[in-house]
Design a protein around this motif. Structure first.
Motif, PDB file in Angstrom:
ATOM      1  N   VAL A  17      21.418 -14.369  -8.131  1.00  0.00           N
ATOM      2  CA  VAL A  17      22.701 -14.528  -8.663  1.00  0.00           C
ATOM      3  C   VAL A  17      23.487 -13.241  -8.725  1.00  0.00           C
ATOM      4  O   VAL A  17      24.495 -12.906  -8.684  1.00  0.00           O
ATOM      5  N   PHE A  18      22.580 -11.902  -9.114  1.00  0.00           N
ATOM      6  CA  PHE A  18      23.144 -10.741  -9.543  1.00  0.00           C
ATOM      7  C   PHE A  18      23.259  -9.870  -8.200  1.00  0.00           C
ATOM      8  O   PHE A  18      22.911  -8.728  -8.211  1.00  0.00           O
ATOM      9  N   THR A  19      23.890 -10.370  -6.975  1.00  0.00           N
ATOM     10  CA  THR A  19      24.238  -9.614  -5.809  1.00  0.00           C
ATOM     11  C   THR A  19      25.743  -9.465  -5.654  1.00  0.00           C
ATOM     12  O   THR A  19      25.920  -8.603  -4.726  1.00  0.00           O
ATOM     13  N   ARG A  20      26.236  -9.659  -6.798  1.00  0.00           N
ATOM     14  CA  ARG A  20      27.856  -9.340  -6.632  1.00  0.00           C
ATOM     15  C   ARG A  20      28.154  -8.455  -7.812  1.00  0.00           C
ATOM     16  O   ARG A  20      27.795  -8.789  -8.999  1.00  0.00           O
ATOM     17  N   PRO A  21      28.910  -7.515  -7.749  1.00  0.00           N
ATOM     18  CA  PRO A  21      29.477  -6.427  -8.955  1.00  0.00           C
ATOM     19  C   PRO A  21      29.853  -7.330 -10.169  1.00  0.00           C
ATOM     20  O   PRO A  21      29.527  -7.212 -11.228  1.00  0.00           O
ATOM     21  N   ASP A  22      30.897  -8.518  -9.995  1.00  0.00           N
ATOM     22  CA  ASP A  22      31.347  -9.239 -10.849  1.00  0.00           C
ATOM     23  C   ASP A  22      30.387 -10.243 -11.639  1.00  0.00           C
ATOM     24  O   ASP A  22      30.557 -10.270 -12.829  1.00  0.00           O
ATOM     25  N   ALA A  23      29.327 -10.331 -11.130  1.00  0.00           N
ATOM     26  CA  ALA A  23      28.241 -10.986 -11.824  1.00  0.00           C
ATOM     27  C   ALA A  23      27.358 -10.127 -12.591  1.00  0.00           C
ATOM     28  O   ALA A  23      27.171 -10.467 -13.828  1.00  0.00           O
ATOM     29  N   VAL A  24      27.192  -8.963 -12.205  1.00  0.00           N
ATOM     30  CA  VAL A  24      26.461  -7.885 -13.224  1.00  0.00           C
ATOM     31  C   VAL A  24      27.460  -7.491 -14.228  1.00  0.00           C
ATOM     32  O   VAL A  24      27.049  -7.354 -15.381  1.00  0.00           O
TER      33      VAL A  24
END
Length: 177
Positions: free
Chosen positions: A27-34
């Protein structure tokens, strides 16, 4: 999956913690998720007395060393808040494959939600000495290197390794003294 055998027995002491996405979904493959995770920690540092000594966020799990007056409550709030926001992000992004897996992973007895984001429980280990703190921070920071993602810990963007190498990281961390 049942509850973790790791519990926070002394909630005012620093602990090494691990939170894992169900089924190890990336899930944490995109900056907005991180960013959702980072914003949650920032909020807790300001409002809940969270002291964040170190962290790393990988694609499907995260490790951190933290302390708070009621760390058990902070972690519970963190997981609840981030799960809700991350599911909203996935819905807005039409990430149907991930949402289907999160829906499937939900325990049948949980009727208050459509999805299960985090694995139940946490892996928590109390940090009781300087040597253990150093060991846990080294483990956290070397995790992306061990996985072959970067050559040096401070090259991993979503980690406090930069802070410990004299550079500015994505968020402020507390020094261990």
């Amino acid at each position: 999956m049942g509850r973790s055998r790791y519990v926070i027995l002394e909630p005012d002491k620093p602990h090494f913690l691990t939170c894992t996405v169900v089924e190890w979904l990336p899930v944490f493959t995109r900056p907005d998720a991180v960013q959702i995770v980072l914003d949650s920690w920032r909020y807790q540092r300001t409002h809940d007395g969270l002291r964040l000594y170190g962290y790393v966020i990988l694609e499907n799990h995260l490790h951190f060393v933290a302390q708070a007056p009621r760390l058990d409550k902070c972690v519970s709030s963190f997981k609840s808040f981030t799960a809700a926001r991350l599911i909203e992000l996935l819905e807005a992004s039409n990430a149907e494959r991930l949402l289907t897996r999160l829906r499937f992973a939900k325990c049948a007895h949980k009727r208050d939600r459509e999805y299960q984001f985090w694995q139940e429980g946490i892996h928590a280990e109390m940090v009781f000495s300087e040597a253990v703190m150093r060991e846990k921070l080294d483990y956290i920071h070397r995790n992306p290197v061990k996985r072959g993602y970067v050559d040096l810990p401070e090259h991993w963007r979503y980690s406090s390794a930069r802070d410990y190498s004299g550079q500015k990281g994505l968020m402020e961390v507390d020094s261990w003294c």
